[in-house]
Design a protein around this motif. Structure first.
Motif, PDB file in Angstrom:
ATOM      1  N   VAL A  76      29.263  23.224  91.712  1.00  0.00           N
ATOM      2  CA  VAL A  76      28.546  21.975  91.462  1.00  0.00           C
ATOM      3  C   VAL A  76      29.422  21.005  90.676  1.00  0.00           C
ATOM      4  O   VAL A  76      29.493  19.813  90.997  1.00  0.00           O
ATOM      5  CB  VAL A  76      27.209  22.246  90.734  1.00  0.00           C
ATOM      6  N   CYS A  77      30.133  21.501  89.669  1.00  0.00           N
ATOM      7  CA  CYS A  77      30.998  20.625  88.868  1.00  0.00           C
ATOM      8  C   CYS A  77      32.137  20.044  89.698  1.00  0.00           C
ATOM      9  O   CYS A  77      32.430  18.851  89.619  1.00  0.00           O
ATOM     10  CB  CYS A  77      31.574  21.386  87.672  1.00  0.00           C
ATOM     11  N   GLY A  78      32.788  20.894  90.475  1.00  0.00           N
ATOM     12  CA  GLY A  78      33.905  20.431  91.288  1.00  0.00           C
ATOM     13  C   GLY A  78      33.486  19.425  92.349  1.00  0.00           C
ATOM     14  O   GLY A  78      34.220  18.479  92.650  1.00  0.00           O
ATOM     15  N   GLN A  82      34.797  15.619  92.651  1.00  0.00           N
ATOM     16  CA  GLN A  82      35.434  15.164  93.887  1.00  0.00           C
ATOM     17  C   GLN A  82      34.707  13.976  94.496  1.00  0.00           C
ATOM     18  O   GLN A  82      35.328  13.014  94.935  1.00  0.00           O
ATOM     19  CB  GLN A  82      35.494  16.314  94.889  1.00  0.00           C
ATOM     20  N   GLN A  83      33.379  14.026  94.521  1.00  0.00           N
ATOM     21  CA  GLN A  83      32.592  12.967  95.155  1.00  0.00           C
ATOM     22  C   GLN A  83      32.262  11.818  94.210  1.00  0.00           C
ATOM     23  O   GLN A  83      31.751  10.792  94.649  1.00  0.00           O
ATOM     24  CB  GLN A  83      31.292  13.553  95.720  1.00  0.00           C
ATOM     25  N   GLN A  84      32.522  12.015  92.911  1.00  0.00           N
ATOM     26  CA  GLN A  84      32.180  11.023  91.884  1.00  0.00           C
ATOM     27  C   GLN A  84      30.702  10.654  91.957  1.00  0.00           C
ATOM     28  O   GLN A  84      30.325   9.496  91.823  1.00  0.00           O
ATOM     29  CB  GLN A  84      33.059   9.777  91.994  1.00  0.00           C
ATOM     30  N   GLN A  85      29.862  11.675  92.170  1.00  0.00           N
ATOM     31  CA  GLN A  85      28.421  11.467  92.291  1.00  0.00           C
ATOM     32  C   GLN A  85      27.660  12.535  91.514  1.00  0.00           C
ATOM     33  O   GLN A  85      28.061  13.704  91.492  1.00  0.00           O
ATOM     34  CB  GLN A  85      27.986  11.535  93.755  1.00  0.00           C
ATOM     35  N   LEU A  86      26.541  12.106  90.932  1.00  0.00           N
ATOM     36  CA  LEU A  86      25.646  13.015  90.240  1.00  0.00           C
ATOM     37  C   LEU A  86      25.204  14.125  91.193  1.00  0.00           C
ATOM     38  O   LEU A  86      24.871  13.861  92.348  1.00  0.00           O
ATOM     39  CB  LEU A  86      24.411  12.244  89.753  1.00  0.00           C
ATOM     40  N   ASN A 117      37.468   3.868  88.279  1.00  0.00           N
ATOM     41  CA  ASN A 117      37.373   4.561  89.571  1.00  0.00           C
ATOM     42  C   ASN A 117      38.019   5.937  89.593  1.00  0.00           C
ATOM     43  O   ASN A 117      38.337   6.456  90.653  1.00  0.00           O
ATOM     44  CB  ASN A 117      37.948   3.692  90.694  1.00  0.00           C
ATOM     45  N   LYS A 118      38.222   6.527  88.408  1.00  0.00           N
ATOM     46  CA  LYS A 118      38.821   7.855  88.331  1.00  0.00           C
ATOM     47  C   LYS A 118      37.946   8.745  87.445  1.00  0.00           C
ATOM     48  O   LYS A 118      37.557   8.356  86.349  1.00  0.00           O
ATOM     49  CB  LYS A 118      40.231   7.751  87.737  1.00  0.00           C
ATOM     50  N   VAL A 119      37.644   9.948  87.926  1.00  0.00           N
ATOM     51  CA  VAL A 119      36.882  10.901  87.121  1.00  0.00           C
ATOM     52  C   VAL A 119      37.777  11.424  85.999  1.00  0.00           C
ATOM     53  O   VAL A 119      38.903  11.862  86.246  1.00  0.00           O
ATOM     54  CB  VAL A 119      36.378  12.081  87.983  1.00  0.00           C
ATOM     55  N   VAL A 120      37.261  11.358  84.772  1.00  0.00           N
ATOM     56  CA  VAL A 120      37.990  11.894  83.624  1.00  0.00           C
ATOM     57  C   VAL A 120      37.344  13.186  83.118  1.00  0.00           C
ATOM     58  O   VAL A 120      37.981  13.958  82.411  1.00  0.00           O
ATOM     59  CB  VAL A 120      38.106  10.869  82.478  1.00  0.00           C
TER      60      VAL A 120
END
Length: 157
Positions: A76-78, A82-86, A117-120
Motif C-alpha cells: 500500500v505504501c509503495g 508511485q501513484q502519488q495518490q491516497l 510534483n515529487k513524493v518525499v
C-alpha cells in the motif's frame, strides 16, 4: 471511528506542534505520536521517507517494529508513493501485493507527501480492524500529509 470535530482537532494539533519547530525529524516524530495517541483502534502510525529514486525507508513512527525498506509500487505504501495518490484500503488482505509488516494490520490509509510534483514521504496509518477508516478519517490523514509539505524537507538532502 472519530467524528469530524475530532478530525479537525487532530489537524489543528499537528499544526500547533510543528509551528515553531524547524527540525523535520522531530516534527515527524511528534506527528506520529499525536496520531497514534489521538486515533482509536490503530496499531501503527508513521512515515516512510523516500531514499534514492524509488524506495521508501522507515522514518519516525509509533507501533511495532516495521518493514525498513519498501520499493515504489510494492504494498500500500509503495503504491501510494508511485501513484502519488491516497490509498484507503478497507481490507489489506484484498490488496494485491500487500506487504504484511505487522500481521495484526487489517486496514490502512497511506497519504503521499508531495513537494514540487515529487513524493518525499508517505504517512501510513494501520488498524487491526477491517474497515476501520471512514472517508472522513482518510480525508484528515490526507490533510495532515498536506500540512507536512510545509515542513523543511531540505534537511533530508
Amino acid at each position: 471511528m472519530i467524528d469530524a470535530n475530532e478530525n479537525s482537532e487532530l489537524l489543528r494539533q499537528c499544526q500547533a506542534i510543528t509551528a515553531d519547530e524547524p527540525d523535520l525529524i522531530a516534527n515527524l516524530a511528534n506527528i506520529s505520536a499525536l496520531i497514534f495517541d489521538g486515533l482509536d483502534d490503530i496499531n501503527w502510525a508513521g512515515f516512510y521517507l523516500v531514499r534514492g529514486q524509488d524506495e521508501l525507508v522507515l522514518g519516525p513512527f509509533q507501533g511495532k517494529v516495521a518493514c525498513v525498506r519498501i520499493p515504489f509500487g510494492k504494498g500500500v505504501c509503495g503504491v501510494a508513493a508511485q501513484q502519488q495518490q491516497l490509498q484507503h484500503v478497507d481490507d489489506v488482505h484484498q490488496f494485491s501485493g500487500h506487504i504484511a509488516c505487522d500481521a495484526a494490520s487489517n486496514s490502512e490509509v497511506v497519504a503521499p507527501i508531495v513537494i514540487n510534483n515529487k513524493v518525499v514521504a508517505v504517512l501510513d496509518i494501520d488498524s487491526p480492524s477491517v474497515g476501520r477508516f471512514s472517508v472522513k478519517d482518510a480525508d484528515v490523514i490526507a490533510e495532515i500529509a498536506q500540512h507536512c509539505t510545509q515542513l523543511d524537507w531540505s534537511q533530508l538532502g
